[in-house]
Scaffold this motif. Structure first.
Motif, PDB file in Angstrom:
ATOM      1  N   UNK A 126      30.327  48.148  14.345  1.00  0.00           N
ATOM      2  CA  UNK A 126      31.605  48.646  14.832  1.00  0.00           C
ATOM      3  C   UNK A 126      31.540  50.107  15.232  1.00  0.00           C
ATOM      4  N   UNK A 127      32.558  50.534  15.972  1.00  0.00           N
ATOM      5  CA  UNK A 127      32.638  51.943  16.372  1.00  0.00           C
ATOM      6  C   UNK A 127      32.879  52.812  15.141  1.00  0.00           C
ATOM      7  N   UNK A 128      32.274  53.987  15.114  1.00  0.00           N
ATOM      8  CA  UNK A 128      32.452  54.902  13.993  1.00  0.00           C
ATOM      9  C   UNK A 128      32.684  56.320  14.491  1.00  0.00           C
ATOM     10  N   UNK A 129      33.466  57.050  13.737  1.00  0.00           N
ATOM     11  CA  UNK A 129      33.710  58.453  14.010  1.00  0.00           C
ATOM     12  C   UNK A 129      32.557  59.266  13.438  1.00  0.00           C
ATOM     13  N   UNK A 130      32.081  60.267  14.174  1.00  0.00           N
ATOM     14  CA  UNK A 130      30.907  61.003  13.721  1.00  0.00           C
ATOM     15  C   UNK A 130      30.900  62.428  14.255  1.00  0.00           C
ATOM     16  N   UNK A 131      30.096  63.244  13.614  1.00  0.00           N
ATOM     17  CA  UNK A 131      29.735  64.560  14.138  1.00  0.00           C
ATOM     18  C   UNK A 131      28.426  64.386  14.892  1.00  0.00           C
ATOM     19  N   UNK A 132      28.300  65.007  16.065  1.00  0.00           N
ATOM     20  CA  UNK A 132      27.130  64.720  16.900  1.00  0.00           C
ATOM     21  C   UNK A 132      26.634  65.966  17.623  1.00  0.00           C
ATOM     22  N   UNK A 133      25.370  65.916  17.978  1.00  0.00           N
ATOM     23  CA  UNK A 133      24.746  66.918  18.847  1.00  0.00           C
ATOM     24  C   UNK A 133      24.028  66.160  19.953  1.00  0.00           C
ATOM     25  N   UNK A 134      24.295  66.547  21.193  1.00  0.00           N
ATOM     26  CA  UNK A 134      23.684  65.891  22.350  1.00  0.00           C
ATOM     27  C   UNK A 134      22.965  66.930  23.203  1.00  0.00           C
ATOM     28  N   UNK A 135      21.786  66.583  23.691  1.00  0.00           N
ATOM     29  CA  UNK A 135      21.032  67.492  24.549  1.00  0.00           C
ATOM     30  C   UNK A 135      20.059  66.695  25.401  1.00  0.00           C
ATOM     31  N   UNK A 146      15.105  67.030  16.887  1.00  0.00           N
ATOM     32  CA  UNK A 146      15.811  66.079  16.027  1.00  0.00           C
ATOM     33  C   UNK A 146      16.027  66.643  14.626  1.00  0.00           C
ATOM     34  N   UNK A 147      14.978  67.188  14.006  1.00  0.00           N
ATOM     35  CA  UNK A 147      15.104  67.706  12.652  1.00  0.00           C
ATOM     36  C   UNK A 147      16.073  68.889  12.606  1.00  0.00           C
ATOM     37  N   UNK A 148      16.019  69.746  13.611  1.00  0.00           N
ATOM     38  CA  UNK A 148      16.937  70.883  13.649  1.00  0.00           C
ATOM     39  C   UNK A 148      18.382  70.436  13.812  1.00  0.00           C
ATOM     40  N   UNK A 149      18.601  69.475  14.722  1.00  0.00           N
ATOM     41  CA  UNK A 149      19.952  68.971  14.969  1.00  0.00           C
ATOM     42  C   UNK A 149      20.505  68.274  13.739  1.00  0.00           C
ATOM     43  N   UNK A 192      36.387  62.021   8.907  1.00  0.00           N
ATOM     44  CA  UNK A 192      37.444  62.743   9.601  1.00  0.00           C
ATOM     45  C   UNK A 192      36.888  63.410  10.839  1.00  0.00           C
ATOM     46  N   UNK A 193      37.755  63.814  11.750  1.00  0.00           N
ATOM     47  CA  UNK A 193      37.271  64.468  12.976  1.00  0.00           C
ATOM     48  C   UNK A 193      36.671  65.834  12.671  1.00  0.00           C
ATOM     49  N   UNK A 194      35.445  66.036  13.083  1.00  0.00           N
ATOM     50  CA  UNK A 194      34.783  67.309  12.850  1.00  0.00           C
ATOM     51  C   UNK A 194      35.303  68.333  13.852  1.00  0.00           C
ATOM     52  N   UNK A 195      35.467  69.564  13.419  1.00  0.00           N
ATOM     53  CA  UNK A 195      35.858  70.628  14.335  1.00  0.00           C
ATOM     54  C   UNK A 195      34.614  71.115  15.083  1.00  0.00           C
ATOM     55  N   UNK A 196      34.693  71.225  16.399  1.00  0.00           N
ATOM     56  CA  UNK A 196      33.526  71.689  17.158  1.00  0.00           C
ATOM     57  C   UNK A 196      33.082  73.072  16.708  1.00  0.00           C
ATOM     58  N   UNK A 197      31.797  73.209  16.423  1.00  0.00           N
ATOM     59  CA  UNK A 197      31.233  74.497  16.041  1.00  0.00           C
ATOM     60  C   UNK A 197      29.761  74.492  16.411  1.00  0.00           C
ATOM     61  N   UNK A 198      29.314  75.552  17.077  1.00  0.00           N
ATOM     62  CA  UNK A 198      27.920  75.592  17.524  1.00  0.00           C
ATOM     63  C   UNK A 198      27.640  74.451  18.483  1.00  0.00           C
ATOM     64  N   UNK A 199      26.592  73.699  18.191  1.00  0.00           N
ATOM     65  CA  UNK A 199      26.244  72.551  19.039  1.00  0.00           C
ATOM     66  C   UNK A 199      26.971  71.279  18.625  1.00  0.00           C
ATOM     67  N   UNK A 200      27.681  71.323  17.501  1.00  0.00           N
ATOM     68  CA  UNK A 200      28.275  70.120  16.925  1.00  0.00           C
ATOM     69  C   UNK A 200      29.616  69.808  17.574  1.00  0.00           C
ATOM     70  N   UNK A 201      29.800  68.546  17.968  1.00  0.00           N
ATOM     71  CA  UNK A 201      31.056  68.077  18.552  1.00  0.00           C
ATOM     72  C   UNK A 201      31.433  66.749  17.922  1.00  0.00           C
ATOM     73  N   UNK A 202      32.729  66.372  17.957  1.00  0.00           N
ATOM     74  CA  UNK A 202      33.121  65.049  17.468  1.00  0.00           C
ATOM     75  C   UNK A 202      32.696  63.971  18.450  1.00  0.00           C
ATOM     76  N   UNK A 203      32.395  62.788  17.922  1.00  0.00           N
ATOM     77  CA  UNK A 203      31.962  61.680  18.772  1.00  0.00           C
ATOM     78  C   UNK A 203      32.416  60.363  18.163  1.00  0.00           C
ATOM     79  N   UNK A 204      32.946  59.477  19.005  1.00  0.00           N
ATOM     80  CA  UNK A 204      33.194  58.105  18.579  1.00  0.00           C
ATOM     81  C   UNK A 204      31.995  57.288  19.041  1.00  0.00           C
ATOM     82  N   UNK A 205      31.131  56.948  18.097  1.00  0.00           N
ATOM     83  CA  UNK A 205      29.938  56.163  18.429  1.00  0.00           C
ATOM     84  C   UNK A 205      30.409  54.742  18.740  1.00  0.00           C
ATOM     85  N   UNK A 206      30.130  54.237  19.938  1.00  0.00           N
ATOM     86  CA  UNK A 206      30.718  52.956  20.350  1.00  0.00           C
ATOM     87  C   UNK A 206      30.161  51.757  19.589  1.00  0.00           C
TER      88      UNK A 206
END
Length: 281
Positions: A126-135, A146-149, A192-206
């Motif tokens: 199922x879809x899940x709410x997450x904190x994510x970094x994309x590049x 990957x390890x840094x992110x 819960x929805x993560x607040x964007x900070x640095x490279x981190x953004x909220x994401x709904x993983x489909x």
């Protein structure tokens, strides 16, 4: 009175070729004690033989010439030993990689027993709410990125007082495999929805339907799991377009021994009858 050896005699005494000795002279690694200004003939002393033997041993161990020069120029014994031990540690790591590669190759060349067939699971996630970094990353840099992110994600989730709700995962575009450069996303499910900070953004993983195979061991050997999974979905006509997904059950966060790491490799497939959104979330 100093007894000199011609470059030919020194070559025989040290088992180094004349060409090698000339090169070592040119780069200042092993200089002759005397060079005839008229003929350019190089002459060495018998006292230089032990130094030449040390250089030869270091080269047999694959030590770069610049490091050998540093070792020979260091008068402080502890500092010199530190340089040597650092190189020996690299050799041990390389030996470990070679041994793992040899073991994997032997395993590949041995016909698998029916009972050894890996368990592949069809799973509905199922879809899940997450904190994510994309590049967009190069394949050769994926491990370090990957390890840094992942470290940044765990710290951000904890720092914002959120609770992890499942295993960390990754979503990888086809281009990362086909062109060795493409988009990569690493995520940590949270409550819960993560607040964007640095490279981190909220994401709904489909939500997605997956064929899942668990890989046990370091990332360098995960290609076998990918190959097995690809063959399975192809044989069963299950494959659909979509990015590859991975879930990290045990990783560097849990143990520094990569042989104990466990990764679920997930291939997108046609809808299955299995409904288990919590297993991989």
């Amino acid at each position: 009175m100093i007894s000199y050896l011609s470059i030919g005699d020194f070559s025989r005494a040290t088992h180094m070729t004349v060409k090698t000795l000339r090169h070592y002279h040119e780069i200042g690694l092993l200089e002759p004690v005397d060079v005839d200004p008229q003929t350019g003939y190089r002459r060495y002393s018998a006292e230089q033989i032990p130094t030449a033997q040390v250089v030869r041993r270091f080269r047999d161990l694959g030590m770069p010439l610049e490091e050998i020069r540093t070792v020979l120029a260091t008068a402080d014994v502890p500092t010199r030993n530190q340089h040597i031990n650092a190189h020996l540690h690299r050799l041990e790591e390389e030996l470990g990689r070679t041994q793992r590669a040899v073991a994997a190759l032997r395993d590949l060349l041995s016909p698998p027993a029916a009972a050894d067939s890996p368990a592949i699971e069809l799973r509905s996630v199922g879809a899940v709410q997450a904190a994510a970094i994309t590049a967009t990353v190069d394949a050769q840099d994926t491990g370090a990125w990957f390890q840094g992110a992942l470290g940044e994600l765990f710290a951000t989730v904890a720092g914002q007082g959120l609770r992890e709700t499942g295993h960390a995962g990754g979503v990888y575009a086809d281009e990362l495999f086909t062109l060795h450069r493409g988009q990569a996303t690493v995520f940590v499910p949270c409550d819960g929805p993560v607040r964007p900070v640095g490279r981190v953004t909220p994401l709904l993983v489909p939500a997605v339907e997956l064929a899942v195979l668990e890989h046990c061991g370091p990332p360098s050997e995960v290609d076998r799991a990918y190959g097995t999974l690809a063959a399975y979905v192809t044989r069963h006509a299950l494959a659909v377009d979509g990015p590859i997904r991975e879930y990290y059950l045990v990783g560097q966060r849990h143990t520094s021994d990569s042989a104990l790491w466990r990764t679920e490799v997930c291939w997108p497939v046609f809808r299955t009858s299995v409904a288990d959104p919590q297993r991989a979330g």
